[in-house]
Write an enzyme that holds these catalytic residues in place. Structure first.
Site, PDB file in Angstrom:
ATOM      1  N   LYS A  74     -36.581  12.758 -26.212  1.00  0.00           N
ATOM      2  CA  LYS A  74     -37.617  13.481 -26.678  1.00  0.00           C
ATOM      3  C   LYS A  74     -37.416  13.847 -28.242  1.00  0.00           C
ATOM      4  CE  LYS A  74     -39.540  15.648 -22.580  1.00  0.00           C
ATOM      5  NZ  LYS A  74     -40.074  16.878 -21.890  1.00  0.00           N
ATOM      6  N   ASP A 110     -45.962  19.207 -23.755  1.00  0.00           N
ATOM      7  CA  ASP A 110     -45.282  20.184 -22.894  1.00  0.00           C
ATOM      8  C   ASP A 110     -45.814  21.554 -23.298  1.00  0.00           C
ATOM      9  OD1 ASP A 110     -43.724  18.338 -21.227  1.00  0.00           O
ATOM     10  OD2 ASP A 110     -42.204  18.351 -22.869  1.00  0.00           O
TER      11      ASP A 110
HETATM   12  P1  NAP Z   1     -32.044  21.191 -20.885  1.00  0.00           P
HETATM   13  O1  NAP Z   1     -32.401  21.217 -22.277  1.00  0.00           O
HETATM   14  O2  NAP Z   1     -31.041  20.506 -20.503  1.00  0.00           O
HETATM   15  O3  NAP Z   1     -31.694  22.698 -20.820  1.00  0.00           O
HETATM   16  C1  NAP Z   1     -31.221  23.186 -19.528  1.00  0.00           C
HETATM   17  C2  NAP Z   1     -31.311  24.693 -19.859  1.00  0.00           C
HETATM   18  O4  NAP Z   1     -30.967  25.394 -18.359  1.00  0.00           O
HETATM   19  C3  NAP Z   1     -30.551  25.536 -20.684  1.00  0.00           C
HETATM   20  O5  NAP Z   1     -30.956  26.512 -21.312  1.00  0.00           O
HETATM   21  C4  NAP Z   1     -29.057  25.598 -19.804  1.00  0.00           C
HETATM   22  O6  NAP Z   1     -28.420  26.818 -20.362  1.00  0.00           O
HETATM   23  C5  NAP Z   1     -29.555  26.116 -18.561  1.00  0.00           C
HETATM   24  N1  NAP Z   1     -28.808  25.951 -17.492  1.00  0.00           N
HETATM   25  C6  NAP Z   1     -28.493  25.173 -16.720  1.00  0.00           C
HETATM   26  N2  NAP Z   1     -27.668  25.209 -15.930  1.00  0.00           N
HETATM   27  C7  NAP Z   1     -27.663  26.398 -15.659  1.00  0.00           C
HETATM   28  C8  NAP Z   1     -26.935  27.241 -15.055  1.00  0.00           C
HETATM   29  N3  NAP Z   1     -25.936  26.909 -13.693  1.00  0.00           N
HETATM   30  N4  NAP Z   1     -26.872  28.682 -14.959  1.00  0.00           N
HETATM   31  C9  NAP Z   1     -27.651  29.339 -16.143  1.00  0.00           C
HETATM   32  N5  NAP Z   1     -28.361  28.531 -17.021  1.00  0.00           N
HETATM   33  C10 NAP Z   1     -28.162  27.051 -16.653  1.00  0.00           C
HETATM   34  O7  NAP Z   1     -33.329  20.879 -20.018  1.00  0.00           O
HETATM   35  P2  NAP Z   1     -34.963  20.921 -20.276  1.00  0.00           P
HETATM   36  O8  NAP Z   1     -35.418  19.558 -20.527  1.00  0.00           O
HETATM   37  O9  NAP Z   1     -35.184  22.049 -21.069  1.00  0.00           O
HETATM   38  O10 NAP Z   1     -35.382  21.231 -18.691  1.00  0.00           O
HETATM   39  C11 NAP Z   1     -35.083  22.646 -18.069  1.00  0.00           C
HETATM   40  C12 NAP Z   1     -36.120  22.355 -16.492  1.00  0.00           C
HETATM   41  O11 NAP Z   1     -37.391  22.271 -17.057  1.00  0.00           O
HETATM   42  C13 NAP Z   1     -35.794  21.271 -15.871  1.00  0.00           C
HETATM   43  O12 NAP Z   1     -35.555  21.655 -14.562  1.00  0.00           O
HETATM   44  C14 NAP Z   1     -36.984  20.305 -15.981  1.00  0.00           C
HETATM   45  O13 NAP Z   1     -37.170  19.488 -15.068  1.00  0.00           O
HETATM   46  C15 NAP Z   1     -37.845  21.358 -16.190  1.00  0.00           C
HETATM   47  N6  NAP Z   1     -39.049  20.922 -16.808  1.00  0.00           N
HETATM   48  C16 NAP Z   1     -40.361  20.888 -16.519  1.00  0.00           C
HETATM   49  C17 NAP Z   1     -41.357  20.550 -17.235  1.00  0.00           C
HETATM   50  C18 NAP Z   1     -42.890  20.781 -16.402  1.00  0.00           C
HETATM   51  O14 NAP Z   1     -43.804  20.226 -17.051  1.00  0.00           O
HETATM   52  N7  NAP Z   1     -43.326  21.567 -15.412  1.00  0.00           N
HETATM   53  C19 NAP Z   1     -41.522  19.930 -18.450  1.00  0.00           C
HETATM   54  C20 NAP Z   1     -40.091  19.953 -18.822  1.00  0.00           C
HETATM   55  C21 NAP Z   1     -39.033  20.376 -18.361  1.00  0.00           C
HETATM   56  P3  NAP Z   1     -26.986  26.373 -21.358  1.00  0.00           P
HETATM   57  O15 NAP Z   1     -27.765  26.306 -22.734  1.00  0.00           O
HETATM   58  O16 NAP Z   1     -26.302  27.650 -21.135  1.00  0.00           O
HETATM   59  O17 NAP Z   1     -26.526  25.040 -20.943  1.00  0.00           O
END
Ligand code: NAP
Length: 290
Positions: A74, A110
């Site tokens: 992305k 998004d």
């Molecule tokens: P990302 O960039 O990897 O970010 C992950 C986030 O989750 C970070 O803030 C991370 O915190 C936190 N995290 C991970 N494990 C954790 C834990 N055990 N305890 C507390 N915080 C934790 O991922 P992303 O792309 O933002 O995606 C995040 C979620 O959104 C995913 O589940 C994805 O499937 C979903 N999503 C949904 C849509 C939709 O259309 N509905 C679109 C995009 C994403 P740290 O910074 O401390 O690592």
């Protein structure tokens, strides 16, 4: 359009990601193309990070009409595109590309998709206190669009430095000083006391960790709207606890379907059949859960 699925005139859309096997976008977009009788098809492409530049050249050379971009491309795709929509440029991430005769333009649906998941349900955003949990890639899009709409944000993240970076971006772009905290119960309790909306943008609660929630159930109340952008499972532990507390809830399926609908409209110029796209994703997710 002929009865054949693919003809000599079929326009091709797709998704570049790694991994790509579990994507629901082909089902969602192909159902939408079929329902409108559009001569389009959507296919998944597994693209490793080291192959990204060649893959983008190939998509351009093959005249692919447009494509979605997912993890891990992305942000890294941006230098290889020919232009960016201003929203994608501000957020610094692209999830949709339109190919106009070899000119690849990047968009971020998004962010607009998340906003639509609220506004289409008449949930107000402007001047509302919104607590965002998480500060990863998706949080960036969510925080930017909510601040643009005039929401008052508070951010919490396991790694507070990432929340600080996002808070600085919002301050630079909108002049709003966003309080940020480490994701701990006391800070959550204080932030939620004044909040109208809570948004989980972390991956906590995502399958297979279905029982995990980033927010303790005791902090949820009936006058809070709780949004989870995690869409698998559809009803996350956070949303189940919010429902039990009497709160309104918005599932991540809404954002997923809206970002898809907006991409569909960019590629085809036709109005997206949103209910069909949402229903297709829900059906797939419910089949997975059985
Ligand atoms: P990302 O960039 O990897 O970010 C992950 C986030 O989750 C970070 O803030 C991370 O915190 C936190 N995290 C991970 N494990 C954790 C834990 N055990 N305890 C507390 N915080 C934790 O991922 P992303 O792309 O933002 O995606 C995040 C979620 O959104 C995913 O589940 C994805 O499937 C979903 N999503 C949904 C849509 C939709 O259309 N509905 C679109 C995009 C994403 P740290 O910074 O401390 O690592």
């Amino acid at each position: 359009m002929s009865n054949e699925v693919v003809t000599g005139t079929t326009r091709v859309c797709g998704l570049i990601a790694s991994p790509v096997a579990h994507t629901m976008s082909p089902a969602m977009h192909n159902a939408a193309f079929r329902s409108l009788g559009l001569d389009y098809i959507y296919v998944p492409f597994l693209v490793a990070p080291e192959d990204l530049p060649n893959a983008l050249d190939g998509l351009r050379a093959l005249g692919i009409r447009g494509f979605n971009v997912s993890i891990p491309h992305k942000v890294t795709c941006i230098p290889f595109l020919d232009g960016l929509d201003p929203l994608a440029e501000h957020i610094g991430a692209v999830n949709t590309v339109v190919n106009n005769d070899g000119d690849l333009r990047g968009y971020n649906t998004d962010a607009e998709g998340f906003l639509r998941s609220l506004t289409e349900r008449d949930i107000p955003v402007a001047r509302q206190n919104i607590v965002i949990v998480g500060a990863g890639g998706a949080a960036r899009a969510v925080a930017y669009i909510l601040a643009r709409e005039g929401a008052y944000l508070t951010m919490l993240n396991r790694t507070p430095e990432a929340a600080e970076t996002l808070a600085d971006m919002i301050e630079d772009d909108f002049g709003q000083r966003v309080p940020f905290f480490a994701l701990e119960e006391a800070a959550l309790e204080e932030a939620l006391a004044e909040a109208h909306i809570l948004v989980n943008t972390t991956s906590v609660g995502m399958s297979p960790d279905n029982d995990a929630s980033p927010v303790p159930a005791r902090l949820l109340r009936a006058d809070l709207t709780v949004c989870d952008i995690v869409y698998n499972p559809v009803r996350t532990a956070l949303l189940a606890a919010a429902e039990a507390a009497g709160a309104a809830t918005v599932s991540g399926v809404e954002m997923l379907a809206w970002q898809g609908a907006l991409a569909f409209e960019l590629w085809t110029g036709a109005g997206a059949p949103f209910d069909l796209m949402r229903g297709t994703v829900l059906e797939l997710l419910q089949t997975h859960e059985e």
